[in-house]
Design a protein around this motif. Sequence first.
Motif, mmCIF file in Angstrom:
data_model
loop_
_atom_site.group_PDB
_atom_site.id
_atom_site.type_symbol
_atom_site.label_atom_id
_atom_site.label_comp_id
_atom_site.label_asym_id
_atom_site.label_seq_id
_atom_site.Cartn_x
_atom_site.Cartn_y
_atom_site.Cartn_z
ATOM 1 N N PHE A 119 0.830 -1.201 0.000
ATOM 2 C CA PHE A 119 0.000 0.000 0.000
ATOM 3 C C PHE A 119 0.867 1.255 0.000
ATOM 4 N N LEU A 120 1.863 1.290 0.897
ATOM 5 C CA LEU A 120 2.748 2.460 0.987
ATOM 6 C C LEU A 120 3.588 2.633 -0.272
ATOM 7 N N ALA A 121 4.076 1.530 -0.829
ATOM 8 C CA ALA A 121 4.861 1.592 -2.063
ATOM 9 C C ALA A 121 4.016 2.148 -3.201
ATOM 10 N N THR A 122 2.788 1.700 -3.296
ATOM 11 C CA THR A 122 1.886 2.173 -4.339
ATOM 12 C C THR A 122 1.637 3.671 -4.212
ATOM 13 N N LYS A 123 1.446 4.145 -2.991
ATOM 14 C CA LYS A 123 1.216 5.573 -2.767
ATOM 15 C C LYS A 123 2.392 6.414 -3.248
ATOM 16 N N GLU A 124 3.600 5.866 -3.166
ATOM 17 C CA GLU A 124 4.805 6.589 -3.581
ATOM 18 C C GLU A 124 5.259 6.210 -4.984
ATOM 19 N N HIS A 125 4.421 5.454 -5.704
ATOM 20 C CA HIS A 125 4.721 5.040 -7.085
ATOM 21 C C HIS A 125 6.052 4.298 -7.167
ATOM 22 N N ARG A 126 6.266 3.401 -6.219
ATOM 23 C CA ARG A 126 7.482 2.589 -6.176
ATOM 24 C C ARG A 126 7.092 1.114 -6.209
ATOM 25 N N SER A 127 8.031 0.278 -6.656
ATOM 26 C CA SER A 127 7.846 -1.156 -6.484
ATOM 27 C C SER A 127 8.050 -1.463 -5.001
ATOM 28 N N MET A 128 7.580 -2.612 -4.587
ATOM 29 C CA MET A 128 7.776 -2.976 -3.180
ATOM 30 C C MET A 128 9.262 -3.102 -2.860
ATOM 31 N N THR A 129 10.016 -3.700 -3.750
ATOM 32 C CA THR A 129 11.453 -3.861 -3.521
ATOM 33 C C THR A 129 12.129 -2.501 -3.391
ATOM 34 N N ASN A 130 11.794 -1.588 -4.284
ATOM 35 C CA ASN A 130 12.378 -0.259 -4.229
ATOM 36 C C ASN A 130 11.962 0.467 -2.959
ATOM 37 N N TYR A 131 10.718 0.316 -2.556
ATOM 38 C CA TYR A 131 10.242 0.980 -1.338
ATOM 39 C C TYR A 131 10.969 0.440 -0.104
ATOM 40 N N ILE A 132 11.110 -0.872 -0.017
ATOM 41 C CA ILE A 132 11.811 -1.471 1.124
ATOM 42 C C ILE A 132 13.256 -0.991 1.160
ATOM 43 N N GLU A 133 13.925 -0.965 0.002
ATOM 44 C CA GLU A 133 15.307 -0.478 -0.042
ATOM 45 C C GLU A 133 15.371 0.989 0.388
ATOM 46 N N TYR A 134 14.445 1.818 -0.091
ATOM 47 C CA TYR A 134 14.408 3.232 0.256
ATOM 48 C C TYR A 134 14.236 3.421 1.767
ATOM 49 N N VAL A 135 13.293 2.707 2.357
ATOM 50 C CA VAL A 135 13.031 2.837 3.795
ATOM 51 C C VAL A 135 14.250 2.390 4.602
ATOM 52 N N LEU A 136 14.884 1.308 4.195
ATOM 53 C CA LEU A 136 16.076 0.837 4.899
ATOM 54 C C LEU A 136 17.230 1.829 4.780
ATOM 55 N N MET A 137 17.416 2.415 3.599
ATOM 56 C CA MET A 137 18.480 3.410 3.423
ATOM 57 C C MET A 137 18.217 4.634 4.301
#
Length: 81
Positions: free
Chosen positions: A44-62
Amino acid sequence: MNVYIFPDLGYHKFIPGMEGRSMATNKRVFTLRLSDEVFDKIGFLATKEHRSMTNYIEYVLMQHLEQIEEEHGEIETGQTE
């Protein structure tokens, strides 16, 4: 063709121009097990930010790593960039 499908969230995304391209080779691949609830929330959060789930998880971890290093100094891993 890269298509991300999340049927429970109604999320289907085609990434144009990615046909025949390989992903970055300097990234490690590993399996991550998540509960259905956590998976759906991240989707849901990845979709809101127009990111793939993998990209969103990497972004949040960074973002988290940057915060920790600001507070406590650089994390030494023994790896060079």
